[in-house]
Design a protein around this motif. Structure first.
Motif, mmCIF file in Angstrom:
data_model
loop_
_atom_site.group_PDB
_atom_site.id
_atom_site.type_symbol
_atom_site.label_atom_id
_atom_site.label_comp_id
_atom_site.label_asym_id
_atom_site.label_seq_id
_atom_site.Cartn_x
_atom_site.Cartn_y
_atom_site.Cartn_z
ATOM 1 N N VAL A 100 6.568 6.366 13.051
ATOM 2 C CA VAL A 100 6.306 5.759 14.362
ATOM 3 C C VAL A 100 4.862 5.277 14.439
ATOM 4 O O VAL A 100 4.584 4.155 14.882
ATOM 5 C CB VAL A 100 6.596 6.767 15.495
ATOM 6 C CG1 VAL A 100 6.114 6.221 16.838
ATOM 7 C CG2 VAL A 100 8.080 7.077 15.566
ATOM 8 N N GLU A 101 3.926 6.101 13.997
ATOM 9 C CA GLU A 101 2.508 5.719 14.026
ATOM 10 C C GLU A 101 2.244 4.478 13.182
ATOM 11 O O GLU A 101 1.487 3.583 13.579
ATOM 12 C CB GLU A 101 1.641 6.878 13.533
ATOM 13 C CG GLU A 101 1.562 8.053 14.483
ATOM 14 C CD GLU A 101 0.673 9.158 13.954
ATOM 15 O OE1 GLU A 101 0.067 9.874 14.783
ATOM 16 O OE2 GLU A 101 0.575 9.314 12.717
ATOM 17 N N ILE A 102 2.865 4.420 12.025
ATOM 18 C CA ILE A 102 2.656 3.290 11.118
ATOM 19 C C ILE A 102 3.180 1.999 11.732
ATOM 20 O O ILE A 102 2.518 0.956 11.702
ATOM 21 C CB ILE A 102 3.326 3.581 9.761
ATOM 22 C CG1 ILE A 102 2.512 4.626 8.995
ATOM 23 C CG2 ILE A 102 3.465 2.308 8.928
ATOM 24 C CD1 ILE A 102 3.182 5.108 7.727
ATOM 25 N N LEU A 103 4.368 2.046 12.308
ATOM 26 C CA LEU A 103 4.930 0.840 12.903
ATOM 27 C C LEU A 103 4.158 0.426 14.156
ATOM 28 O O LEU A 103 3.974 -0.760 14.423
ATOM 29 C CB LEU A 103 6.404 1.057 13.236
ATOM 30 C CG LEU A 103 7.318 1.259 12.021
ATOM 31 C CD1 LEU A 103 8.751 1.476 12.464
ATOM 32 C CD2 LEU A 103 7.248 0.060 11.086
ATOM 33 N N GLN A 104 3.706 1.403 14.923
ATOM 34 C CA GLN A 104 2.905 1.085 16.101
ATOM 35 C C GLN A 104 1.574 0.447 15.718
ATOM 36 O O GLN A 104 0.983 -0.297 16.507
ATOM 37 C CB GLN A 104 2.664 2.346 16.934
ATOM 38 C CG GLN A 104 3.898 2.819 17.691
ATOM 39 C CD GLN A 104 3.656 4.109 18.455
ATOM 40 O OE1 GLN A 104 2.764 4.902 18.118
ATOM 41 N NE2 GLN A 104 4.458 4.351 19.487
ATOM 42 N N VAL B 77 15.049 5.868 14.871
ATOM 43 C CA VAL B 77 15.946 5.949 16.022
ATOM 44 C C VAL B 77 16.150 7.405 16.440
ATOM 45 O O VAL B 77 16.141 7.736 17.628
ATOM 46 C CB VAL B 77 17.300 5.283 15.694
ATOM 47 C CG1 VAL B 77 18.320 5.582 16.786
ATOM 48 C CG2 VAL B 77 17.120 3.778 15.552
ATOM 49 N N HIS B 78 16.334 8.293 15.462
ATOM 50 C CA HIS B 78 16.502 9.715 15.781
ATOM 51 C C HIS B 78 15.286 10.260 16.520
ATOM 52 O O HIS B 78 15.405 11.008 17.488
ATOM 53 C CB HIS B 78 16.736 10.508 14.498
ATOM 54 C CG HIS B 78 16.891 11.975 14.731
ATOM 55 N ND1 HIS B 78 15.830 12.860 14.673
ATOM 56 C CD2 HIS B 78 17.985 12.719 15.035
ATOM 57 C CE1 HIS B 78 16.261 14.079 14.928
ATOM 58 N NE2 HIS B 78 17.560 14.023 15.137
ATOM 59 N N HIS B 79 14.114 9.862 16.066
ATOM 60 C CA HIS B 79 12.882 10.333 16.709
ATOM 61 C C HIS B 79 12.770 9.823 18.140
ATOM 62 O O HIS B 79 12.383 10.558 19.053
ATOM 63 C CB HIS B 79 11.672 9.870 15.899
ATOM 64 C CG HIS B 79 10.356 10.251 16.504
ATOM 65 N ND1 HIS B 79 9.810 11.506 16.358
ATOM 66 C CD2 HIS B 79 9.479 9.539 17.266
ATOM 67 C CE1 HIS B 79 8.651 11.552 17.009
ATOM 68 N NE2 HIS B 79 8.433 10.370 17.547
ATOM 69 N N VAL C 94 0.830 -1.202 0.000
ATOM 70 C CA VAL C 94 0.000 0.000 0.000
ATOM 71 C C VAL C 94 0.870 1.260 0.000
ATOM 72 O O VAL C 94 1.933 1.292 0.642
ATOM 73 C CB VAL C 94 -0.955 0.005 1.220
ATOM 74 C CG1 VAL C 94 -0.188 -0.114 2.527
ATOM 75 C CG2 VAL C 94 -1.841 1.255 1.233
ATOM 76 N N ARG C 95 0.432 2.268 -0.702
ATOM 77 C CA ARG C 95 1.130 3.561 -0.700
ATOM 78 C C ARG C 95 0.907 4.267 0.638
ATOM 79 O O ARG C 95 -0.193 4.263 1.176
ATOM 80 C CB ARG C 95 0.613 4.434 -1.847
ATOM 81 C CG ARG C 95 1.335 5.773 -1.967
ATOM 82 C CD ARG C 95 0.932 6.496 -3.241
ATOM 83 N NE ARG C 95 -0.444 6.958 -3.212
ATOM 84 C CZ ARG C 95 -0.846 8.108 -2.645
ATOM 85 N NH1 ARG C 95 0.046 8.891 -2.056
ATOM 86 N NH2 ARG C 95 -2.112 8.463 -2.684
ATOM 87 N N GLN C 96 1.959 4.879 1.174
ATOM 88 C CA GLN C 96 1.883 5.489 2.492
ATOM 89 C C GLN C 96 0.795 6.553 2.590
ATOM 90 O O GLN C 96 0.129 6.679 3.619
ATOM 91 C CB GLN C 96 3.233 6.105 2.888
ATOM 92 C CG GLN C 96 3.210 6.709 4.307
ATOM 93 C CD GLN C 96 4.553 7.250 4.725
ATOM 94 O OE1 GLN C 96 5.540 7.067 4.023
ATOM 95 N NE2 GLN C 96 4.605 7.907 5.865
ATOM 96 N N GLY D 259 -3.096 9.549 8.760
ATOM 97 C CA GLY D 259 -4.203 10.327 9.324
ATOM 98 C C GLY D 259 -5.399 9.496 9.737
ATOM 99 O O GLY D 259 -5.288 8.562 10.533
ATOM 100 N N ASP D 260 -6.559 9.806 9.166
ATOM 101 C CA ASP D 260 -7.803 9.136 9.542
ATOM 102 C C ASP D 260 -7.815 7.664 9.168
ATOM 103 O O ASP D 260 -8.655 6.901 9.659
ATOM 104 C CB ASP D 260 -8.991 9.833 8.868
ATOM 105 C CG ASP D 260 -9.204 11.255 9.390
ATOM 106 O OD1 ASP D 260 -8.701 11.536 10.488
ATOM 107 O OD2 ASP D 260 -9.842 12.064 8.693
#
Length: 221
Positions: free
Chosen positions: A88-92, A131-133, A50-52, A57-58
């Motif tokens: 981060v949101e995507i991996l979570q 990692v930086h985040h 899937v394209r990011q 968002g929603d």
């Protein structure tokens, strides 16, 4: 495999590349995430590409639902969308695959195969952003705080570090001269000791620990 891409030309290109492989087949194509969610219900689709821009968002709650199924999600990111907080949101949400949309054909194929084997396919540049985040600002760990990797045996740590480098179980076995069963045993034990649930989370933790350990040493030079 299912393709979720709203740009027809790119979707056709993906299908051509993936179906050129003898062990891959595209069973469905959609233009939006709700359609992908519906198409994978009860179908046992192994991998969704899937394209990011379609999962941000929603759409994040839908992405979480998709990841909770017996489905591995490979997110393809364009340069302008590769932000640290969104990654981060995507991996979570449970995503185990994250590659640049500009990746070469073989890298894409390798990523899909890794996800089908229940492994991670995380671009090294994305790992660095993550990692930086996680290690910047108020989230930075104290240098005096015990390191999580100290809970592992020497061999478990070797395996975990190779996972963070993106190696498959087979590649790790060859590198360390171990049987595949032994690698899997070390990996399972490491994940249990560190309290992580996936190879992606393990890779992130190892990379973050390595980065935080290198920081004080570099500052002292």
């Amino acid at each position: 495999m299912l393709l979720c891409e709203d740009r027809e030309v790119f979707r056709i290109g993906l299908r051509v590349v993936l179906e050129a492989e003898p062990d891959m087949a595209v069973v469905a194509e959609t233009s939006h995430l709700p359609e992908a969610l519906e198409a994978t219900e009860g179908e046992g689709t192994v991998v969704v590409v899937v394209r990011q821009g379609l999962v941000a968002g929603d759409a994040l709650p839908l992405l979480r639902t998709l990841c909770r199924r017996n489905t591995a999600v490979l997110v393809l990111a364009e340069p302008e969308t590769e932000s640290e907080p969104e990654l981060v949101e995507i991996l979570q949400a449970g995503v185990r695959g994250f590659l640049p949309r500009r990746s070469g054909a073989q890298r894409l194929v390798d990523g899909v195969r890794a996800l089908a084997r229940h492994e991670a396919a995380l671009d090294p540049a994305a790992t660095s952003h993550l990692v930086h985040h996680l290690t910047s600002g108020p989230q930075r760990r104290s240098a005096l705080e015990p390191r999580a990797l100290d809970r592992l045996t020497y061999r478990q740590r070797e395996v975990a570090e190779l996972v963070a480098q993106g190696l498959s179980n087979e590649e790790i076995a060859g590198r360390l001269f171990l049987s595949l069963a032994t690698v899997k045993s070390h990996l399972t034990a490491s994940m249990r000791r560190l309290g992580v649930r996936s190879r992606t989370e393990l890779a992130i933790l190892v990379t973050r620990e390595s980065s935080s350990a290198a920081g004080p040493q570099q500052a002292a030079l």
